[in-house]
Structure formats: structure tokens, C-alpha cells
Motif scaffolding. Structure first.
Motif, PDB file in Angstrom:
ATOM      1  N   GLY A 119     101.670  36.949  -0.166  1.00 19.26           N
ATOM      2  CA  GLY A 119     100.960  35.870   0.505  1.00 19.26           C
ATOM      3  C   GLY A 119     100.889  34.587  -0.290  1.00 19.26           C
ATOM      4  N   ALA A 120     101.500  34.595  -1.465  1.00 22.82           N
ATOM      5  CA  ALA A 120     101.434  33.412  -2.322  1.00 22.82           C
ATOM      6  C   ALA A 120     102.394  32.339  -1.827  1.00 22.82           C
ATOM      7  N   ARG A 121     101.940  31.107  -1.806  1.00 21.53           N
ATOM      8  CA  ARG A 121     102.773  30.008  -1.351  1.00 21.53           C
ATOM      9  C   ARG A 121     103.936  29.811  -2.316  1.00 21.53           C
ATOM     10  N   GLY A 122     105.132  29.708  -1.757  1.00 21.81           N
ATOM     11  CA  GLY A 122     106.312  29.457  -2.564  1.00 21.81           C
ATOM     12  C   GLY A 122     106.931  30.691  -3.175  1.00 21.81           C
ATOM     13  N   SER A 123     106.342  31.868  -2.944  1.00 24.02           N
ATOM     14  CA  SER A 123     106.901  33.093  -3.510  1.00 24.02           C
ATOM     15  C   SER A 123     107.858  33.746  -2.517  1.00 24.02           C
ATOM     16  N   ASN A 124     109.037  34.113  -2.988  1.00 22.35           N
ATOM     17  CA  ASN A 124     110.026  34.780  -2.146  1.00 22.35           C
ATOM     18  C   ASN A 124     110.190  36.253  -2.513  1.00 22.35           C
ATOM     19  N   LEU A 125     109.299  36.762  -3.351  1.00 16.96           N
ATOM     20  CA  LEU A 125     109.484  38.119  -3.844  1.00 16.96           C
ATOM     21  C   LEU A 125     109.419  39.151  -2.721  1.00 16.96           C
ATOM     22  N   GLY A 126     108.557  38.927  -1.739  1.00 17.69           N
ATOM     23  CA  GLY A 126     108.482  39.859  -0.616  1.00 17.69           C
ATOM     24  C   GLY A 126     109.816  39.967   0.098  1.00 17.69           C
ATOM     25  N   ALA A 127     110.436  38.827   0.373  1.00 11.37           N
ATOM     26  CA  ALA A 127     111.740  38.823   1.031  1.00 11.37           C
ATOM     27  C   ALA A 127     112.803  39.448   0.139  1.00 11.37           C
ATOM     28  N   ILE A 128     112.707  39.196  -1.156  1.00  8.33           N
ATOM     29  CA  ILE A 128     113.655  39.781  -2.099  1.00  8.33           C
ATOM     30  C   ILE A 128     113.542  41.306  -2.093  1.00  8.33           C
ATOM     31  N   MET A 129     112.302  41.801  -2.093  1.00  5.66           N
ATOM     32  CA  MET A 129     112.077  43.245  -2.086  1.00  5.66           C
ATOM     33  C   MET A 129     112.630  43.875  -0.818  1.00  5.66           C
ATOM     34  N   LEU A 130     112.418  43.226   0.330  1.00 10.37           N
ATOM     35  CA  LEU A 130     112.914  43.772   1.591  1.00 10.37           C
ATOM     36  C   LEU A 130     114.439  43.780   1.630  1.00 10.37           C
ATOM     37  N   ALA A 131     115.044  42.654   1.243  1.00  6.72           N
ATOM     38  CA  ALA A 131     116.494  42.524   1.341  1.00  6.72           C
ATOM     39  C   ALA A 131     117.215  43.451   0.371  1.00  6.72           C
ATOM     40  N   ASN A 132     116.711  43.544  -0.856  1.00  5.69           N
ATOM     41  CA  ASN A 132     117.405  44.290  -1.896  1.00  5.69           C
ATOM     42  C   ASN A 132     116.834  45.677  -2.133  1.00  5.69           C
ATOM     43  N   GLY A 133     115.689  45.962  -1.513  1.00  2.00           N
ATOM     44  CA  GLY A 133     115.071  47.266  -1.629  1.00  2.00           C
ATOM     45  C   GLY A 133     115.238  48.058  -0.357  1.00  2.00           C
ATOM     46  N   ARG A 134     114.304  47.903   0.545  1.00  2.60           N
ATOM     47  CA  ARG A 134     114.287  48.716   1.775  1.00  2.60           C
ATOM     48  C   ARG A 134     115.565  48.536   2.615  1.00  2.60           C
ATOM     49  N   PHE A 135     115.996  47.299   2.870  1.00  2.00           N
ATOM     50  CA  PHE A 135     117.164  47.086   3.721  1.00  2.00           C
ATOM     51  C   PHE A 135     118.444  47.571   3.048  1.00  2.00           C
ATOM     52  N   ALA A 136     118.572  47.318   1.733  1.00  2.00           N
ATOM     53  CA  ALA A 136     119.757  47.761   1.007  1.00  2.00           C
ATOM     54  C   ALA A 136     119.839  49.289   0.971  1.00  2.00           C
ATOM     55  N   ILE A 137     118.700  49.943   0.797  1.00  2.00           N
ATOM     56  CA  ILE A 137     118.670  51.399   0.789  1.00  2.00           C
ATOM     57  C   ILE A 137     119.062  51.942   2.156  1.00  2.00           C
ATOM     58  N   GLY A 138     118.597  51.256   3.195  1.00  2.00           N
ATOM     59  CA  GLY A 138     118.973  51.654   4.552  1.00  2.00           C
ATOM     60  C   GLY A 138     120.472  51.607   4.764  1.00  2.00           C
ATOM     61  N   GLU A 139     121.115  50.577   4.238  1.00  2.00           N
ATOM     62  CA  GLU A 139     122.557  50.449   4.394  1.00  2.00           C
ATOM     63  C   GLU A 139     123.310  51.524   3.623  1.00  2.00           C
ATOM     64  N   ARG A 140     122.666  52.159   2.657  1.00  4.91           N
ATOM     65  CA  ARG A 140     123.311  53.239   1.923  1.00  4.91           C
ATOM     66  C   ARG A 140     123.230  54.572   2.674  1.00  4.91           C
TER      67      ARG A 140
END
Length: 220
Positions: A119-140
Motif C-alpha cells: 500500500g506504500a506510494r511508489g512501491s512496486n514490490l507487490g507487482a514484482i512479487m506477483l509477476a516473478n513469484g505467483r505468476f511465474a510459478i504458475g507458468e512452471r
């Protein structure tokens, strides 16, 4: 020097892996409020090297997430000769691997930091975690599910829905309880048992006659 490919297709040297492990260790010790200076000190390298390898702090965090997520992999299988035994084994290996990773102190620290920053302004870590964590694992894992469907071992209409069902059966409430501080006993034997149970539950929902739990897969 040995290298390890990360999910983005890049190759990490052992030295770079050690730097990312240092980031994870710092997160376990002090949460996510880390600096490039602290990482450089822990990893015994210069800040200039960090910037050269990973760019800015966000690039370093992205690489760290990818490195942690790269530890989750499906079991080996031959897509052209996939049978019920190989499918079940591959799913169990993935499930056990994933449970082992998400229950580790490093993953717990990383996820807690990501949630705090979401929820922090200017932080992209949530999107980074989704793209490279949950979504990447799904593609595996999705290719394993698709291979099982092509072989007539499981039946479903949508791969994403099947993947979410499988992850839900494997994870249950484990991750949220760990993030909230519950001290669950997740020994290797328990993880293996939970992985097998979740896989059999998934095959009950989506399996064909060839993969019915309780049958000897080698006789399918």
C-alpha cells in the motif's frame, strides 16, 4: 564458475546468488528495510558492483524474488510418454517443493515485506512479487497440467482454474498462518504427506479413470 538460470532467462553466477542470499538473510534478520549499503556490507562487495549487476534497489529486489521463486519447480517428466504415475509424482514433487519454500524463514520474511509495502506510494514490490513469484510459478506448473490433459489423465476446461485449485489444496491456510506468526510443524515428512494428500484430492476432482486415487498408477 557454476551458474544457475533464473526464471527470466538470465544466468546468475555463484557470486550473484550469494548476494541474493545475503538480501534474504537481511530480510529475515531485520525485515525489508534494507539498503544497498547494508547488502554490500553483508555480501562483501561494493555498491558499484550491486548497481552494475542489478541496477537500483528495485532491480535488486526483483532479482531476489526471482531467485527465491526459482527454487520451486515441477518434477521431471516426459511429455510424450506421460503416464498416471509420472503425473502424480511430478505434482507431488511440485507441491512438496512449494510448501518447503513458502514455509522457509526467507520466504516468510520476503512476503511480509511485500505485504507491508503493497500500500506504500511508489512501491512496486507487490507487482514484482506477483509477476516473478505467483505468476511465474504458475507458468512452471501449467505445462504439467496441460500435458496431463493431452494424455487423457486429467480433464478440465481452464488451465488457470485447475492451477488455482491445485495450489489451494496444497497451501490450504498454511501460508497465511505462517505470515501471522503461527509456529506450524512442517517437517519434511509432513510436507511430503500433505503434498501427496493434496495431489490425490486434485486427481479426485480432475482425474480420469486412469488416475483415480487408490489405484496403482503403474497399472493404469
Amino acid at each position: 564458475m557454476a551458474t544457475h538460470p533464473d526464471p527470466s532467462g538470465e544466468t546468475l553466477t555463484e557470486r550473484q546468488q550469494a548476494v541474493l542470499d545475503a538480501v534474504l538473510a537481511l530480510m529475515v534478520e531485520q525485515g525489508g528495510d534494507l539498503t544497498m549499503t547494508a547488502v554490500a556490507r553483508r555480501a562483501s562487495c561494493s555498491k558499484e558492483t550491486l548497481y552494475k549487476w542489478f541496477g537500483d534497489r528495485e532491480g535488486l529486489l526483483t532479482a531476489t524474488v526471482r531467485w527465491q521463486a526459482s527454487k520451486v519447480r515441477a518434477g521431471n517428466y516426459d511429455r510424450q510418454r506421460l503416464d498416471a504415475f509420472a503425473l502424480r509424482d511430478s505434482l507431488i514433487r511440485f507441491a512438496a517443493n512449494w510448501l518447503g519454500v513458502i514455509s522457509s524463514p526467507t520466504s516468510i520474511a520476503l512476503n511480509r515485506f511485500a505485504i507491508a509495502q503493497a500500500g506504500a506510494r511508489g512501491s512496486n514490490l507487490g507487482a514484482i512479487m506477483l509477476a516473478n513469484g505467483r505468476f511465474a510459478i504458475g507458468e512452471r506448473l501449467k505445462p504439467v497440467l496441460d500435458a496431463g490433459r493431452e494424455a487423457g489423465l486429467i480433464a478440465f476446461d481452464d488451465t488457470e482454474t485447475a492451477f488455482r485449485t491445485f495450489i489451494g489444496l496444497v497451501g490450504r491456510d498454511v501460508q497465511i498462518r505462517l505470515l501471522l506468526g503461527d509456529r506450524l510443524n512442517l517437517a519434511a515428512t509432513e510436507i511430503e504427506r500433505d503434498a501427496a494428500r493434496a495431489t490425490d484430492q486434485f486427481l479426485t476432482l480432475y482425474g480420469t479413470e486412469k488416475t483415480a486415487p487408490g489405484r496403482n498408477p503403474t497399472n493404469a
